[in-house]
Write a protein that holds these residues in place. Structure first.
Motif, PDB file in Angstrom:
ATOM      1  N   ASN A 166     -48.946   3.235  -1.779  1.00  0.00           N
ATOM      2  CA  ASN A 166     -48.609   1.823  -1.928  1.00  0.00           C
ATOM      3  C   ASN A 166     -49.833   0.931  -2.065  1.00  0.00           C
ATOM      4  OD1 ASN A 166     -45.536   1.747  -1.357  1.00  0.00           O
ATOM      5  ND2 ASN A 166     -46.331   3.018   0.295  1.00  0.00           N
ATOM      6  N   PHE A 181     -45.823   7.745   1.986  1.00  0.00           N
ATOM      7  CA  PHE A 181     -44.633   8.385   2.567  1.00  0.00           C
ATOM      8  C   PHE A 181     -43.909   9.137   1.459  1.00  0.00           C
ATOM      9  CE2 PHE A 181     -42.759   4.453   1.086  1.00  0.00           C
ATOM     10  CZ  PHE A 181     -41.422   4.720   0.828  1.00  0.00           C
ATOM     11  N   PHE A 239     -50.892  -2.951  -4.379  1.00  0.00           N
ATOM     12  CA  PHE A 239     -50.533  -3.903  -5.428  1.00  0.00           C
ATOM     13  C   PHE A 239     -51.627  -3.969  -6.465  1.00  0.00           C
ATOM     14  CE2 PHE A 239     -46.677  -6.285  -4.571  1.00  0.00           C
ATOM     15  CZ  PHE A 239     -46.367  -5.851  -3.296  1.00  0.00           C
ATOM     16  N   ALA A 286     -41.665  -3.786  -3.878  1.00  0.00           N
ATOM     17  CA  ALA A 286     -43.028  -4.152  -4.300  1.00  0.00           C
ATOM     18  C   ALA A 286     -43.083  -4.433  -5.801  1.00  0.00           C
ATOM     19  CB  ALA A 286     -44.005  -3.034  -3.933  1.00  0.00           C
ATOM     20  N   ARG A 287     -42.127  -3.875  -6.546  1.00  0.00           N
ATOM     21  CA  ARG A 287     -42.159  -4.017  -8.010  1.00  0.00           C
ATOM     22  C   ARG A 287     -41.808  -5.429  -8.476  1.00  0.00           C
ATOM     23  NH1 ARG A 287     -38.050   0.315  -9.862  1.00  0.00           N
ATOM     24  NH2 ARG A 287     -39.043   1.372  -8.110  1.00  0.00           N
ATOM     25  N   PHE A 288     -41.264  -6.232  -7.578  1.00  0.00           N
ATOM     26  CA  PHE A 288     -40.827  -7.568  -8.005  1.00  0.00           C
ATOM     27  C   PHE A 288     -41.973  -8.563  -7.872  1.00  0.00           C
ATOM     28  CE2 PHE A 288     -36.969  -5.411  -6.331  1.00  0.00           C
ATOM     29  CZ  PHE A 288     -36.429  -5.123  -7.579  1.00  0.00           C
ATOM     30  N   SER A 336     -39.991  -1.718   1.798  1.00  0.00           N
ATOM     31  CA  SER A 336     -41.310  -2.335   1.589  1.00  0.00           C
ATOM     32  C   SER A 336     -41.934  -1.809   0.303  1.00  0.00           C
ATOM     33  CB  SER A 336     -42.226  -2.082   2.787  1.00  0.00           C
ATOM     34  OG  SER A 336     -42.631  -0.725   2.858  1.00  0.00           O
ATOM     35  N   ALA A 337     -41.663  -0.549  -0.027  1.00  0.00           N
ATOM     36  CA  ALA A 337     -42.166  -0.001  -1.298  1.00  0.00           C
ATOM     37  C   ALA A 337     -41.223  -0.363  -2.451  1.00  0.00           C
ATOM     38  CB  ALA A 337     -42.303   1.519  -1.200  1.00  0.00           C
ATOM     39  N   ASN A 338     -39.918  -0.239  -2.216  1.00  0.00           N
ATOM     40  CA  ASN A 338     -38.961  -0.478  -3.298  1.00  0.00           C
ATOM     41  C   ASN A 338     -39.031  -1.903  -3.846  1.00  0.00           C
ATOM     42  OD1 ASN A 338     -37.761   2.052  -3.559  1.00  0.00           O
ATOM     43  ND2 ASN A 338     -36.353   1.676  -1.851  1.00  0.00           N
ATOM     44  N   ARG A 342     -45.287   8.284  -2.189  1.00  0.00           N
ATOM     45  CA  ARG A 342     -45.613   6.958  -2.709  1.00  0.00           C
ATOM     46  C   ARG A 342     -46.925   6.486  -2.093  1.00  0.00           C
ATOM     47  NH1 ARG A 342     -39.872   3.617  -2.611  1.00  0.00           N
ATOM     48  NH2 ARG A 342     -38.728   5.037  -4.007  1.00  0.00           N
ATOM     49  N   PRO A 350     -46.795  -0.720 -12.410  1.00  0.00           N
ATOM     50  CA  PRO A 350     -45.489  -1.405 -12.505  1.00  0.00           C
ATOM     51  C   PRO A 350     -44.706  -1.471 -11.193  1.00  0.00           C
ATOM     52  CG  PRO A 350     -45.789   0.050 -14.375  1.00  0.00           C
ATOM     53  CD  PRO A 350     -46.941   0.318 -13.440  1.00  0.00           C
ATOM     54  N   LYS A 351     -44.656  -0.386 -10.436  1.00  0.00           N
ATOM     55  CA  LYS A 351     -43.849  -0.399  -9.223  1.00  0.00           C
ATOM     56  C   LYS A 351     -44.637  -0.905  -8.021  1.00  0.00           C
ATOM     57  CE  LYS A 351     -42.863   4.033  -9.668  1.00  0.00           C
ATOM     58  NZ  LYS A 351     -43.536   4.370 -10.941  1.00  0.00           N
ATOM     59  N   ASN A 352     -45.937  -1.127  -8.233  1.00  0.00           N
ATOM     60  CA  ASN A 352     -46.842  -1.440  -7.129  1.00  0.00           C
ATOM     61  C   ASN A 352     -46.871  -0.343  -6.065  1.00  0.00           C
ATOM     62  OD1 ASN A 352     -48.175  -3.879  -7.957  1.00  0.00           O
ATOM     63  ND2 ASN A 352     -46.131  -4.786  -7.883  1.00  0.00           N
ATOM     64  N   TYR A 353     -46.427   0.826  -6.436  1.00  0.00           N
ATOM     65  CA  TYR A 353     -46.814   2.050  -5.722  1.00  0.00           C
ATOM     66  C   TYR A 353     -46.998   3.089  -6.802  1.00  0.00           C
ATOM     67  CZ  TYR A 353     -41.778   3.263  -5.970  1.00  0.00           C
ATOM     68  OH  TYR A 353     -40.496   3.518  -6.388  1.00  0.00           O
TER      69      TYR A 353
END
Lengths: 453, 475
Positions: free
Chosen positions: B78, B268, B80, A285-287, A281-283, B76, B85-88
């Motif tokens: 989280n 997390f 948006f 998110a960048r897309f 869910s975090a990984n 992280r 860039p990574k949204n975290y």
């Protein structure tokens, strides 16, 4: 090591063969026939297939997702650059379940991949394109990723070897992250020699990946005792019978076979999917389509752009896992899900450690069934997840595992996996090579071996 | 009514490179030039923790008297946002670098308040989004820049106290050389949590104020917000838990989002990086990097150098000035003289040339040389001022300029007598009237003699010789 390669990347005949074969199998999403050789060494001129969630400079990096359909990687993954340095040429990028989420390649948003043994069954997944390419003799070696069995299961479904190294031994730099704490790059080949070579050339700490270990691989130990997981139910009748025969075969080779229990494995699948989806869910998110990838033609504001890009770009299974992962990480619910899963992970690790106090190597099924039928008559998404029971243990504990082909039944390959304690990867390579030398590794009927003696 | 203010301060750490990649951490460059696949969040890239940033982080936490974490963990956070860039955001949560610290802050009115530090943690900055017409543009140069967030307990009461805190805090981080702490450039940013309540009732409902990008705004915004909240309570209303934004054009705070709109950050542990465990060598280096902080230095200056509180306050405002002062004193110059030159003539010249001490041609060595020439009576006060100007203009050592321009004081009796004789010959009538007791003409003649020497005659010696000359003439 085998020297009489029959084709080279620049051969026009070879390229024609690849294009022709790919029409039937859909193993590759893209070819790069103009890729120049940049290194020199053991892999000189050897064509390599790379799963399309691994970065290869100036080649597509779609992850089999519509969202990244137009992405070209600006850099090389460490596992790729280390093989390129030895002369390997990445001939193309192979299909997968979108972002590695699936066990059949039916969750690729970009192409269908067929099993070279039978077009009616799946090639497995998520590294299904890599496995199909190797099984059909398109390449001698393919790189995949193994998050919960994604190298071992498709290798088994297509009758080749699939190796998952110890976590931290081969760098993850350049692997599109699905579940960072679980996944590793892995190798698929019809001959173990390729895997051995690839492991030796890619293992070792990487300054780009702080989770790589500075510990070196252990030297090969003398193996005497093999523990085999007691499996009372859950295997298909064909697989159950084959498992019993396989255990006997190792006895015949002179090993002591002992039954072992791993009680916590009952909880492995829920723990695995909790952790994997949380990280995903975090990984993922960048897309968003903002910096790269496919974006909508029009949006009122950046927030809407992100929403539109992700709604249109992600497939159903990916969305499902992102939602699940978001759910288990909510504040106030982490103890119930994420933290509990981590506790189970610790317990499973303890169970495996206890097993390896008694035996040198552990033998287990890879999957409850042989390659299952495509489409509705196959396994549902939930059934596929439950069937990951035997593979996810190695990912939750970080230990190495190799799936080895074990004959053919009803026209489809059989296979099982060997596991060893962390850093004892070489033991597995040696055992697989021994197995390879004592048995025949059949190729699919229409795809004769091309890269071996 | 009682009011409570806690601050959340972000400072950019002065590292060469970003927190998790090798990109240059620098402002003012062309947009999107200090970027790479890692800080742009390309698939497959991984963060690698900047050791210098971790070190500076521990230095700050130690200086704020925090308990230092033996095992600090990145997590992280989280959410948006298009410029993330990574949204975290890789930050710290359960195991920050430091917690439970404090800092002694001199407040207006003379009180020195102990302000408790809740925690000090390391995190990455986001990029910058600019809305231009019907477009939104993003510059990622700042994305991944190392930030240290320092969270205080609600130990401040007024906008004035918060302002004083920030000024002191800024000095401290500049003393530690961990950040330039420049609020205008965004290398130090501040959010505040404010609540008010009836006396003795404890903390009230917390309101967060964002966009406080100067210490003056902090004072204005907090005082506005306290009055707003008091107004609400006095009319029998209740305070909503919300985030408000300071509007610097209208001088008021406006609702940005309510509690219901708050993000669940779903923290997390960052699986891509192992926890950082400082070893004894690292911690020893952190200890060595500690420095005497402004308040202590001020007390020492007053005590050891016998200079006034005001002088000391001027000197310690910047560590560079304080160190410069001590360097000149080391050369053997009277501290009070150095202090008065620094706050007087040197400061005037800095203002005139638009420079600061660290960028000016007047190095500590040169000021020492200048003041030594003055002490040794090789130049007198007026010449010293002129020499100082010349050092600023020519960027050369004062002694060399003095020699070249022949500015050295004339102390030779024969030469001085020559000047006196010449002037006396020119103005015999004036000499005559002085001899007759008209002392008013004396200054005029001395001025003329000084003129003859091009201002270089040693004033006291000249006076003495002139007296001798007069008595001789009389006799």
């Amino acid at each position: 090591m085998k020297k009489n390669w029959k084709v080279r990347p620049e051969d026009k005949d070879y390229q024609a063969f690849l294009l022709e074969t790919n029409k039937k199998l859909g193993a590759f999403l893209s070819f790069s026939f103009n890729e120049a050789m940049t290194g020199d060494g053991e892999f000189q001129g050897i064509p390599l297939a790379v799963k399309d969630n691994i970065a290869v400079k100036n080649q597509p990096l779609t992850c089999a997702s519509k969202l990244l359909e137009n992405l070209v990687s600006p850099y090389d993954a460490t596992v790729v650059s280390r093989l390129k340095d030895k002369g390997a040429v990445v001939i193309g990028k192979t299909n997968l379940d979108e972002f590695g989420m699936g066990s059949s390649n039916q969750d690729s948003a970009l192409a269908e991949t067929f099993n070279p043994w039978d077009p009616l069954v799946v090639p497995g997944g998520s590294s299904g394109g890599s496995a199909a390419a190797v099984a059909a003799g398109m390449v001698p070696l393919a790189i995949g990723t193994d998050t919960g069995g994604s190298v071992r299961q498709p290798a088994m479904f297509t009758g080749v070897f699939g190796f998952k190294p110890t976590y931290g031994v081969v760098s993850r730099y350049g692997l599109t992250a699905y579940a960072s704490s679980l996944e590793v790059p892995g190798f698929i080949a019809r001959s173990v020699e390729w895997i051995k070579l690839a492991l030796e050339l890619t293992a070792g700490a990487d300054p780009h990946d702080q989770t790589t270990t500075s510990d070196v691989l252990a030297e090969v130990r003398p193996i005497k005792k093999i523990g085999y997981l007691k499996v009372d139910d859950g295997l298909s009748p064909v697989m159950a019978a084959a498992y019993r025969e396989h255990i006997e075969a190792w006895k015949d080779l002179g090993y002591v076979l002992m039954p072992v229990d791993i009680p916590a494995l009952e909880y492995a699948v829920p723990a695995y999917y909790t952790i994997a989806t949380a990280e995903a869910s975090a990984n993922l998110a960048r897309f968003t389509g903002i910096r790269y990838g496919v974006r909508p033609d029009y949006a009122q504001n950046p927030q809407e752009l992100v929403k539109k890009a992700r709604t249109a770009g992600f497939g159903r299974e990916v969305k499902r896992r992102i939602l699940l992962g978001t759910y288990v990480l909510r504040s106030g619910f982490q103890d119930q899900y994420y933290h509990r899963a981590q506790k189970i992970r610790t317990i499973i690790r303890g169970d495996f450690n206890r097993v390896f106090e008694k035996v040198d190597i552990l033998l287990m099924p890879v999957y409850p069934t042989q390659a299952f039928p495509r489409g509705e008559s196959g396994l549902s998404h939930l059934q596929q997840k439950l069937a990951d029971k035997f593979t996810v243990g190695a990912n939750l504990t970080g230990i190495p595992a190799i799936s080895i082909p074990a004959g053919v039944r009803d026209g489809l390959p059989l296979g099982f996996q060997l596991l060893a304690p962390a850093l004892h990867d070489r033991d597995l390579i040696q055992m697989a090579q021994l197995w390879e030398s004592k048995t025949s590794i059949p190729a699919p009927p229409n795809y004769p071996p091309r890269w071996e003696d | 009514m009682e009011s409570f203010i806690g601050l959340e301060i972000h400072i950019h750490l002065a590292t060469e490179t970003k927190l998790f990649c090798g990109c240059r951490a620098r402002f003012g460059d062309e947009p999107n030039t200090n970027v790479c696949p890692v800080c742009l969040g390309y698939p497959g890239t991984l963060p690698v923790a900047n050791q210098q940033a971790l070190f500076l982080g521990y230095v700050v936490a130690r200086a704020l008297n925090c308990e230092l974490s033996p095992r600090t963990v990145f997590e992280r956070k989280n959410y948006f946002y298009p410029d993330l860039p990574k949204n975290y955001q890789i930050s710290q949560y359960e195991h920050p670098i430091g917690r439970n610290g404090f800092i002694m802050v001199p407040l207006p009115g003379g009180e020195v308040r102990k302000v408790r530090i809740h925690d000090a943690h390391l995190e990455e900055d986001a990029g910058k989004m600019i809305h231009a017409g019907d477009m939104s543009l993003i510059d990622y140069n700042r994305a991944g820049y190392p930030l240290m967030e320092i969270v205080t307990e609600p130990d401040l009461k007024t906008g004035e106290e918060a302002e004083a805190f920030l000024i002191h805090f800024q000095r401290v981080i500049r003393y530690l050389k961990v950040s330039d702490g420049n609020m205008e450039e965004g290398s130090m940013r501040c959010d505040a949590n404010v609540s008010v309540n009836f006396p003795g009732k404890g903390l009230g409902t917390k309101v967060e104020i964002k966009n406080l990008n100067s210490s003056r705004f902090v004072k204005k915004a907090l005082n506005f917000e306290i009055q707003r909240q008091i107004g609400v309570l006095k009319q029998g209303g209740t305070i909503r838990q919300e985030t408000r934004l300071w509007n610097e054009n209208r001088d008021l705070t406006e609702v940005m989002r309510t509690k219901e709109m708050a993000n669940d950050y779903r923290y997390f542990p960052e699986p891509d990086m192992p926890p950082f465990e400082p070893d004894p060598v690292f911690l020893e280096k952190v200890e060595k990097a500690q420095t005497e902080l402004p308040d202590r230095k001020k007390a020492r200056f007053v005590n050891d150098y016998r200079i006034s509180e005001e002088s000391a306050e001027f000197l310690i405002a910047s560590r560079y000035v304080a160190d410069y002062f001590e360097e000149v004193v080391q050369i053997g110059i009277e501290p009070a003289l150095v202090a008065s030159w620094l706050s007087g003539d040197v400061q005037k010249l800095l203002n005139r040339h638009g420079l600061t001490l660290d960028t000016s041609p007047m190095s500590a060595r040169r000021l020492g040389q200048l003041l030594r020439l003055l002490n040794e009576e090789r130049i007198h006060g007026k010449i010293a001022k002129k020499l100082a100007e010349l050092v600023f203009e020519e960027d050369r050592d004062p002694e060399i300029i003095m020699r070249e321009k022949g500015l050295e004081q004339i102390v030779d009796f024969d030469v001085l007598r020559g000047f006196i004789k010449n002037v006396a010959d020119e103005y015999p009538a004036v000499i005559h009237s002085i001899k007759n007791g008209d002392e008013r003409q004396r200054g005029f003649l001395i001025g003329k003699i000084m003129e003859k020497s091009q201002g270089r005659a040693h004033p006291q010696k000249l006076q003495k010789l002139f007296d001798d000359f007069l008595s001789e003439v009389t006799a």
